[in-house]
Design an enzyme around this catalytic site. Structure first.
Site, PDB file in Angstrom:
ATOM      1  N   GLU A 156     -32.287  23.329   9.093  1.00  0.00           N
ATOM      2  CA  GLU A 156     -33.197  22.249   8.925  1.00  0.00           C
ATOM      3  C   GLU A 156     -33.647  22.104   7.510  1.00  0.00           C
ATOM      4  O   GLU A 156     -33.729  20.706   7.204  1.00  0.00           O
ATOM      5  CB  GLU A 156     -34.486  22.948   9.741  1.00  0.00           C
ATOM      6  CG  GLU A 156     -35.492  21.851  10.026  1.00  0.00           C
ATOM      7  CD  GLU A 156     -36.511  22.324  10.948  1.00  0.00           C
ATOM      8  OE1 GLU A 156     -36.145  22.844  12.066  1.00  0.00           O
ATOM      9  OE2 GLU A 156     -37.862  22.421  10.779  1.00  0.00           O
TER      10      GLU A 156
ATOM     11  N   GLU B 198     -30.729  19.618   6.570  1.00  0.00           N
ATOM     12  CA  GLU B 198     -31.036  18.305   7.044  1.00  0.00           C
ATOM     13  C   GLU B 198     -32.252  17.459   6.362  1.00  0.00           C
ATOM     14  O   GLU B 198     -31.979  16.312   6.183  1.00  0.00           O
ATOM     15  CB  GLU B 198     -31.671  18.506   8.483  1.00  0.00           C
ATOM     16  CG  GLU B 198     -31.790  17.044   9.515  1.00  0.00           C
ATOM     17  CD  GLU B 198     -32.332  17.677  10.764  1.00  0.00           C
ATOM     18  OE1 GLU B 198     -32.487  18.443  11.317  1.00  0.00           O
ATOM     19  OE2 GLU B 198     -32.479  16.124  11.597  1.00  0.00           O
TER      20      GLU B 198
ATOM     21  N   CYS C 246     -39.168  23.214  16.766  1.00  0.00           N
ATOM     22  CA  CYS C 246     -38.970  24.587  17.274  1.00  0.00           C
ATOM     23  C   CYS C 246     -39.998  24.773  18.555  1.00  0.00           C
ATOM     24  O   CYS C 246     -39.712  25.703  19.376  1.00  0.00           O
ATOM     25  CB  CYS C 246     -39.500  25.455  16.289  1.00  0.00           C
ATOM     26  SG  CYS C 246     -38.643  25.579  14.781  1.00  0.00           S
TER      27      CYS C 246
ATOM     28  N   SER D 154     -36.258  16.788  14.122  1.00  0.00           N
ATOM     29  CA  SER D 154     -35.222  17.754  13.496  1.00  0.00           C
ATOM     30  C   SER D 154     -34.271  17.701  14.470  1.00  0.00           C
ATOM     31  O   SER D 154     -34.782  17.986  15.676  1.00  0.00           O
ATOM     32  CB  SER D 154     -35.485  18.766  12.841  1.00  0.00           C
ATOM     33  OG  SER D 154     -34.465  19.694  12.720  1.00  0.00           O
TER      34      SER D 154
ATOM     35  N   LYS E 150     -40.803  27.496  26.904  1.00  0.00           N
ATOM     36  CA  LYS E 150     -39.509  27.801  26.698  1.00  0.00           C
ATOM     37  C   LYS E 150     -38.657  27.829  27.754  1.00  0.00           C
ATOM     38  O   LYS E 150     -37.466  28.007  28.041  1.00  0.00           O
ATOM     39  CB  LYS E 150     -39.447  29.296  26.043  1.00  0.00           C
ATOM     40  CG  LYS E 150     -39.824  28.959  24.535  1.00  0.00           C
ATOM     41  CD  LYS E 150     -38.777  28.445  23.426  1.00  0.00           C
ATOM     42  CE  LYS E 150     -39.583  28.545  21.902  1.00  0.00           C
ATOM     43  NZ  LYS E 150     -38.658  27.658  21.360  1.00  0.00           N
TER      44      LYS E 150
ATOM     45  N   GLU F 168     -37.407  24.602  28.638  1.00  0.00           N
ATOM     46  CA  GLU F 168     -36.550  24.054  27.477  1.00  0.00           C
ATOM     47  C   GLU F 168     -35.069  24.826  27.791  1.00  0.00           C
ATOM     48  O   GLU F 168     -34.082  24.223  27.677  1.00  0.00           O
ATOM     49  CB  GLU F 168     -36.850  24.749  26.077  1.00  0.00           C
ATOM     50  CG  GLU F 168     -36.022  24.623  25.047  1.00  0.00           C
ATOM     51  CD  GLU F 168     -36.244  25.160  23.739  1.00  0.00           C
ATOM     52  OE1 GLU F 168     -36.956  26.345  23.762  1.00  0.00           O
ATOM     53  OE2 GLU F 168     -36.452  24.590  22.654  1.00  0.00           O
TER      54      GLU F 168
ATOM     55  N   GLU G 187     -28.801  19.573  28.060  1.00  0.00           N
ATOM     56  CA  GLU G 187     -28.234  19.331  26.657  1.00  0.00           C
ATOM     57  C   GLU G 187     -28.184  21.059  25.932  1.00  0.00           C
ATOM     58  O   GLU G 187     -27.469  20.963  24.915  1.00  0.00           O
ATOM     59  CB  GLU G 187     -28.989  18.236  25.944  1.00  0.00           C
ATOM     60  CG  GLU G 187     -30.381  18.677  25.381  1.00  0.00           C
ATOM     61  CD  GLU G 187     -31.503  18.149  26.753  1.00  0.00           C
ATOM     62  OE1 GLU G 187     -31.071  18.136  27.548  1.00  0.00           O
ATOM     63  OE2 GLU G 187     -32.500  17.897  26.068  1.00  0.00           O
TER      64      GLU G 187
ATOM     65  N   CYS H  58     -47.338  29.845  17.699  1.00  0.00           N
ATOM     66  CA  CYS H  58     -46.815  30.450  18.794  1.00  0.00           C
ATOM     67  C   CYS H  58     -47.648  31.865  19.170  1.00  0.00           C
ATOM     68  O   CYS H  58     -47.304  32.551  20.360  1.00  0.00           O
ATOM     69  CB  CYS H  58     -45.264  31.146  18.514  1.00  0.00           C
ATOM     70  SG  CYS H  58     -44.357  29.582  17.938  1.00  0.00           S
TER      71      CYS H  58
END
Lengths: 582, 156
Positions: free
Chosen positions: A281, A284, A301, A321, A360, A363, A368, A505
């Site tokens: 990151e 990037e 994230c 990102s 999650k 996710e 993908e 989190c």
């Protein structure tokens, strides 16, 4: 100066600022008025009437919505009040599925506790017709069982006010009122972000995570499977609460020991992948800044935040990102780098993530986030599910020795640890971006300006000759507010960190559930975050790029950050999603 | 302009009129009910967007008040009075017969879109109990056997 109002509560004289409610004032008098629908800062609607008090007025009044007046005389504990509360409980129980033995919230249920405290016995005083509901378990993250629902609306407030998602609400009227999505659509058919904040505020068992513990047990018992586990940073900051340890106790070593005893073949750490995320990151970010890429760059994230962005702010998708979230990176590397090293067929590897997060689970099912038809992560369980499994396995958690994580994908720096708290990703990224941009090492690694639980935090950070303007937000309502300001041109940032849950989190939808009476007194977000910052402080290495295992994986496998291979394994893309599913 | 487009334009006028008021949702929903004859999903989504609120909020209000209906009502709305006087004089039998004859349940609309069956509170015609209304026409001192004949007059 604030005007102070004197009043008497159960014979105790107290003075409180004007505008205080009787419920809040009662705490000062050392009195605990029972509550059920009340949740500090989130829900104050007076709808359950459990907090009724006697002020000498014609009728009892709900203390949670009753402002104090001068010389008010309040009684909270009379035979009539106790009887009124018992009747209220009996009425709630008359339409409540009382299968407590098998209920996920048994012994952690505010309704059950009140019944016990107030001496409600069998709860059949008003037995009669009960509403019938179908369980909504179509979402990969959240299960709603309205037969347990007491219509307190805490979940509605969390969804609508805390997160500004608002995909559930009270529907219908009177006895038929139920909490549901419009047209009784399944949660999975709505623009729900799966954050699970509704679960953490539910006083009863009407909402819970989709339970994947039996799937994990099944894999652990299968000799043909090589089962690898990775816990997220925030899990270690809260898991201890499930075993009676004080909030904010870090249980990293015991957690690793417990996972090993449960039978996992390798105990890795998502903190490692958090360090890796920073490498990718920060690279990037530097690339976007120096080559005129889309700015501000926004962190990726938090899967709740990502889905929120896809549904509600798709115009910001180019700002996200491209980094996969840490546990997805870890999973991708387990099935490539680790598999290669160990001579294992990736098909035989099962990656289990232990996350503070219900989003999650969704996710992990994104098509993908896979490689060669294999998902990066096979199963996601929450902190609560891990606690249940440890109990089920008969492991004496608090007696366990402290153990470490396994080599290759288990070592982490302090930067990886603080990913679990709001501001943590930003701070970790700045520690490394500083080195990437200036070529020098940062002396003081503490970016205290981005710490803390305020909804929106801003800072301008000097990185060499560059002034980097950053913002940190947690909860999607705050993200919406910030993005609106960016869209209107009122704010200009280089880098934004968004965590979908308030406080990050540590306060995720998969974390241990904290009783409303405790939430009234302590800030969960601050207490749990302390555990992470203390761990960071105690680490010798506090910058991701100094992690020796990270150096090794780039040397041996990935080449360099944002390399072709890194892109294939560690980066992803996003999808524009409708606000109203058709 | 298509008929549907004209209706949404009319709804927008009502929204513009009430948008700045506190509690704008009620008058806007009332307007929508009048314009469309019901408040279906696309109308509720339109209102949620225009008033910058959630669909859940709009749906919650729409299902709380019985004056709003989610499905289009039939050409003829039958209201069978379930007030005390009508009830003791056999309104339930009347309602049961209406349901049977039209093959639809209370609250529902017949498949051909002709009739919607409702049970109502007191219509204020207790002297004629049991009473039912079809649109604006009142039928009193009913017996269940009269129902088929009355309905036949409305059937195409």
């Amino acid at each position: 100066m604030e005007q102070m109002i004197p009043l008497t509560i159960d014979g105790v004289r107290v003075e409180v600022p004007q505008g205080t409610t009787v419920l809040e004032a009662s705490r000062k008098a050392g009195v605990k008025i029972p509550t059920l629908c009340y949740l500090k800062d989130i829900n104050q609607s007076g709808s359950c009437r459990m907090c009724v008090v006697d002020t000498g007025a014609r009728a009892f009044q709900a203390a949670c919505v009753l402002p104090v007046t001068k010389d008010m005389v309040v009684r909270t504990n009379t035979p009539d009040l106790r009887e009124a509360r018992r009747v209220l409980l009996e009425l709630i129980l008359s339409n409540h599925n009382k299968q407590c033995l098998s209920c996920i919230r048994s012994q952690n249920c505010e309704l059950q506790k009140l019944c016990k405290d107030l001496g409600v016995e069998d709860g059949n005083d008003f037995a009669g017709v009960m509403n019938q509901y179908e369980i909504d378990d179509f979402s990969p993250s959240i299960v709603r069982d309205n037969s347990k629902c007491i219509v307190c609306r805490r979940c509605v407030a969390a969804c609508d006010k805390v997160q500004e998602v608002g995909v559930i609400g009270a529907t219908g009227r009177g006895f038929k009122t139920s909490i549901a999505s419009p047209w009784n659509l399944h949660l999975s058919e709505m623009a729900c972000i799966n954050c699970g904040q509704c679960i953490t505020v539910c006083p009863v068992g009407a909402l819970h995570e989709k339970d994947d513990t039996s799937l994990v047990w099944q894999y652990l018992a299968d000799p043909t499977k090589h089962v690898v586990v990775q816990p997220a940073p925030a899990v270690r900051a809260a898991l201890g609460e499930e075993f009676g340890l004080p909030m904010g106790t870090s249980v990293t070593g015991k957690m690793a020991a417990a996972l090993r005893r449960m039978g996992f073949d390798r105990v890795f750490d998502t903190d490692f992948a958090a360090d890796l995320t920073i490498m990718e990151e920060a690279t990037e970010l530097v690339d976007r800044v120096t080559n005129g890429g889309v700015l501000p760059m926004i962190t990726s994230c938090s899967p709740g935040w990502i889905k929120f962005c896809e549904h509600y702010y798709p115009e910001f998708i180019p700002n996200l990102s491209s980094c996969k979230s840490p546990h997805e990176m870890e999973g991708a590397l387990v099935k490539s780098y680790y598999a290669e090293k160990m001579g294992l067929d990736p098909k035989d590897i099962v990656v289990v993530s232990v996350m503070p997060c219900t989003a999650k689970k969704y996710e992990a099912q994104r098509p993908e986030l896979s490689n060669g038809g294999l998902p990066d992560v096979d199963v996601v369980i929450t902190t609560r599910e891990l606690a249940r499994m440890i109990k089920e396995a008969g492991i004496e958690f608090t007696m366990l020795p402290d153990e470490g994580f396994d080599d290759l994908l288990g070592e982490s720096t302090g930067a990886g640890v603080i990913f679990g708290a709001t501001g943590g990703v930003m701070e970790a990224a700045l520690r490394t971006a500083y080195t990437f941009i200036t070529g020098n090492e940062l002396e003081d690694v503490n970016f205290t300006a981005v710490r803390g639980v305020e909804g929106i935090k801003e800072a301008t950070v000097k990185v060499g000759d560059l002034d980097v303007s950053v913002a940190v937000v947690s909860s999607t309502s705050m993200a919406a507010k910030l993005l609106d300001a960016v869209k209107a041109g009122e704010k200009n940032y280089t880098f934004i960190e968004v965590m979908g849950c308030p406080g990050g989190c540590v306060n995720g939808g998969g974390q241990p559930i904290v009783d409303a009476s405790v939430r009234a007194k302590v800030d969960i977000r601050t207490e749990r975050a302390k555990a992470l910052y203390n761990e960071d402080q105690a680490k010798t290495l506090r910058k991701s790029h100094l992690n020796p295992e990270i150096k090794k994986i780039y040397d041996e496998f990935l080449g360099r950050p944002n390399s072709h291979k890194a892109h294939k394994l560690l980066h992803t893309k996003y999808t524009v999603r409708p606000k109203y599913e058709k | 302009m298509s008929e549907q487009k004209a209706k949404f334009a009319e709804l927008q006028t009502a929204i513009d009129k009430h948008k700045e008021e506190k509690g704008a949702l009620m008058p806007v929903l009332q307007a929508a009910q009048g314009i469309f004859g019901c408040v279906p999903m696309d109308v509720q989504e339109y209102i949620a967007e225009a008033l910058d609120t959630t669909l859940s909020e709009v749906y919650g209000v729409a299902t709380f008040y019985s004056q709003f209906s989610l499905q289009p009502k039939g050409k003829y709305v039958i209201g069978v009075c379930m007030g005390t006087a009508c009830y003791v004089r056999g309104a339930q039998k009347v309602l049961d017969r209406v349901e049977k004859e039209l093959n639809a349940e209370t609250g529902a609309t017949t498949k051909d879109g002709q009739f919607t069956i409702q049970s109502t509170r007191c219509l204020g015609a207790c002297g004629l109990a049991p009473v039912m209304m079809i649109n604006d026409e009142v039928f009193g001192r009913l017996t269940e056997d009269e129902i088929p004949g009355i309905l036949d007059k409305y059937k195409i």
